[in-house]
Design a protein around this motif. Sequence first.
Motif, mmCIF file in Angstrom:
data_model
loop_
_atom_site.group_PDB
_atom_site.id
_atom_site.type_symbol
_atom_site.label_atom_id
_atom_site.label_comp_id
_atom_site.label_asym_id
_atom_site.label_seq_id
_atom_site.Cartn_x
_atom_site.Cartn_y
_atom_site.Cartn_z
ATOM 1 N N ILE A 1 30.696 41.045 48.474
ATOM 2 C CA ILE A 1 32.091 41.308 48.144
ATOM 3 C C ILE A 1 32.631 39.969 47.685
ATOM 4 O O ILE A 1 32.514 38.970 48.402
ATOM 5 C CB ILE A 1 32.891 41.851 49.339
ATOM 6 C CG1 ILE A 1 32.341 43.215 49.757
ATOM 7 C CG2 ILE A 1 34.378 41.946 48.980
ATOM 8 C CD1 ILE A 1 33.024 43.810 50.979
ATOM 9 N N ILE A 2 33.177 39.947 46.471
ATOM 10 C CA ILE A 2 33.710 38.705 45.923
ATOM 11 C C ILE A 2 35.173 38.900 45.551
ATOM 12 O O ILE A 2 35.644 40.025 45.386
ATOM 13 C CB ILE A 2 32.924 38.221 44.681
ATOM 14 C CG1 ILE A 2 33.040 39.209 43.529
ATOM 15 C CG2 ILE A 2 31.464 37.965 45.022
ATOM 16 C CD1 ILE A 2 32.508 38.691 42.212
ATOM 17 N N ASN A 3 35.883 37.787 45.411
ATOM 18 C CA ASN A 3 37.265 37.870 44.946
ATOM 19 C C ASN A 3 37.304 37.815 43.425
ATOM 20 O O ASN A 3 36.262 37.720 42.775
ATOM 21 C CB ASN A 3 38.132 36.780 45.596
ATOM 22 C CG ASN A 3 37.706 35.379 45.216
ATOM 23 O OD1 ASN A 3 37.021 35.155 44.225
ATOM 24 N ND2 ASN A 3 38.121 34.421 46.027
ATOM 25 N N HIS A 4 38.488 37.835 42.860
ATOM 26 C CA HIS A 4 38.652 37.883 41.404
ATOM 27 C C HIS A 4 38.186 36.610 40.702
ATOM 28 O O HIS A 4 38.003 36.595 39.496
ATOM 29 C CB HIS A 4 40.117 38.160 41.059
ATOM 30 C CG HIS A 4 41.049 37.078 41.494
ATOM 31 N ND1 HIS A 4 41.355 36.867 42.820
ATOM 32 C CD2 HIS A 4 41.701 36.139 40.795
ATOM 33 C CE1 HIS A 4 42.176 35.845 42.913
ATOM 34 N NE2 HIS A 4 42.413 35.386 41.702
ATOM 35 N N GLN A 5 37.955 35.542 41.463
ATOM 36 C CA GLN A 5 37.492 34.282 40.878
ATOM 37 C C GLN A 5 35.998 34.061 41.091
ATOM 38 O O GLN A 5 35.467 33.015 40.736
ATOM 39 C CB GLN A 5 38.267 33.118 41.478
ATOM 40 C CG GLN A 5 39.747 33.173 41.157
ATOM 41 C CD GLN A 5 40.515 32.078 41.870
ATOM 42 O OE1 GLN A 5 40.184 31.708 42.993
ATOM 43 N NE2 GLN A 5 41.531 31.560 41.204
ATOM 44 N N GLY B 1 34.546 34.022 44.101
ATOM 45 C CA GLY B 1 34.293 33.463 45.434
ATOM 46 C C GLY B 1 33.725 34.525 46.361
ATOM 47 O O GLY B 1 34.212 35.660 46.391
ATOM 48 N N ILE C 1 33.218 36.587 49.531
ATOM 49 C CA ILE C 1 34.029 36.969 50.689
ATOM 50 C C ILE C 1 33.138 37.474 51.824
ATOM 51 O O ILE C 1 33.342 37.144 52.982
ATOM 52 C CB ILE C 1 35.037 38.071 50.313
ATOM 53 C CG1 ILE C 1 35.902 37.654 49.136
ATOM 54 C CG2 ILE C 1 35.880 38.487 51.506
ATOM 55 C CD1 ILE C 1 36.781 36.461 49.377
ATOM 56 N N SER C 2 32.141 38.285 51.482
ATOM 57 C CA SER C 2 31.262 38.875 52.485
ATOM 58 C C SER C 2 29.880 39.089 51.869
ATOM 59 O O SER C 2 29.764 39.419 50.693
ATOM 60 C CB SER C 2 31.842 40.206 52.961
ATOM 61 O OG SER C 2 31.054 40.758 53.992
ATOM 62 N N ILE D 1 38.597 42.687 55.946
ATOM 63 C CA ILE D 1 39.124 42.707 54.588
ATOM 64 C C ILE D 1 40.222 43.765 54.516
ATOM 65 O O ILE D 1 40.143 44.803 55.171
ATOM 66 C CB ILE D 1 38.004 43.024 53.573
ATOM 67 C CG1 ILE D 1 36.981 41.885 53.578
ATOM 68 C CG2 ILE D 1 38.550 43.259 52.186
ATOM 69 C CD1 ILE D 1 35.769 42.152 52.734
ATOM 70 N N CYS E 1 42.692 46.120 48.097
ATOM 71 C CA CYS E 1 41.888 46.935 47.186
ATOM 72 C C CYS E 1 40.468 46.397 47.099
ATOM 73 O O CYS E 1 40.252 45.201 47.021
ATOM 74 C CB CYS E 1 42.510 46.948 45.796
ATOM 75 S SG CYS E 1 44.104 47.758 45.723
ATOM 76 N N LEU E 2 39.518 47.309 47.097
ATOM 77 C CA LEU E 2 38.108 46.972 46.925
ATOM 78 C C LEU E 2 37.614 47.760 45.714
ATOM 79 O O LEU E 2 37.677 48.988 45.696
ATOM 80 C CB LEU E 2 37.316 47.359 48.176
ATOM 81 C CG LEU E 2 35.837 47.029 48.194
ATOM 82 C CD1 LEU E 2 35.627 45.520 48.142
ATOM 83 C CD2 LEU E 2 35.186 47.605 49.437
ATOM 84 N N TYR E 3 37.177 47.046 44.688
ATOM 85 C CA TYR E 3 36.717 47.669 43.455
ATOM 86 C C TYR E 3 35.199 47.731 43.481
ATOM 87 O O TYR E 3 34.542 46.734 43.759
ATOM 88 C CB TYR E 3 37.190 46.867 42.243
ATOM 89 C CG TYR E 3 38.693 46.839 42.119
ATOM 90 C CD1 TYR E 3 39.354 47.797 41.363
ATOM 91 C CD2 TYR E 3 39.439 45.868 42.772
ATOM 92 C CE1 TYR E 3 40.733 47.783 41.260
ATOM 93 C CE2 TYR E 3 40.823 45.855 42.675
ATOM 94 C CZ TYR E 3 41.460 46.813 41.916
ATOM 95 O OH TYR E 3 42.827 46.802 41.823
#
Length: 121
Positions: free
Chosen positions: A19-23, A25, A27-28, A49, A52-54
């Motif tokens: 799981i990454i962020n919009h940049q 990075g 996350i998990s 978390i 929203c999770l895409y």
Amino acid sequence: MKRGKGTIGWFYGFKLHLIINHQGGIISVTVTTINVDDIKSVSEMVDEIWGCLYGEKGYISGSLKRELADKGVILITGVKKNMKPKVMKLWNRLILRQRFIIETVFNQLKKHILNLAFSVP
């Protein structure tokens, strides 16, 4: 090691779930054997978390969507070819098209793992 079937056929190995962020990075992270369902991995990764999770179309599941909603996470996916189109906010459609971000992260991780595996001390 377990044998599993992927989009390109039968093989042995492991799967990396991120799981990454919009940049880009991270996350998990979790690693599973190939025979573990991707949906099970997601439900274990979202404990801390929210929002929203895409995800890609492989994560379409009514039960997963409800489970994540109970944890405060909204799962947003596209639709498969055999499904009716659904109304979606423009922002969510644009974010779903950003698949290249996670592919870039995967490629960088593979590159570093290969460098570590084949580096001579």
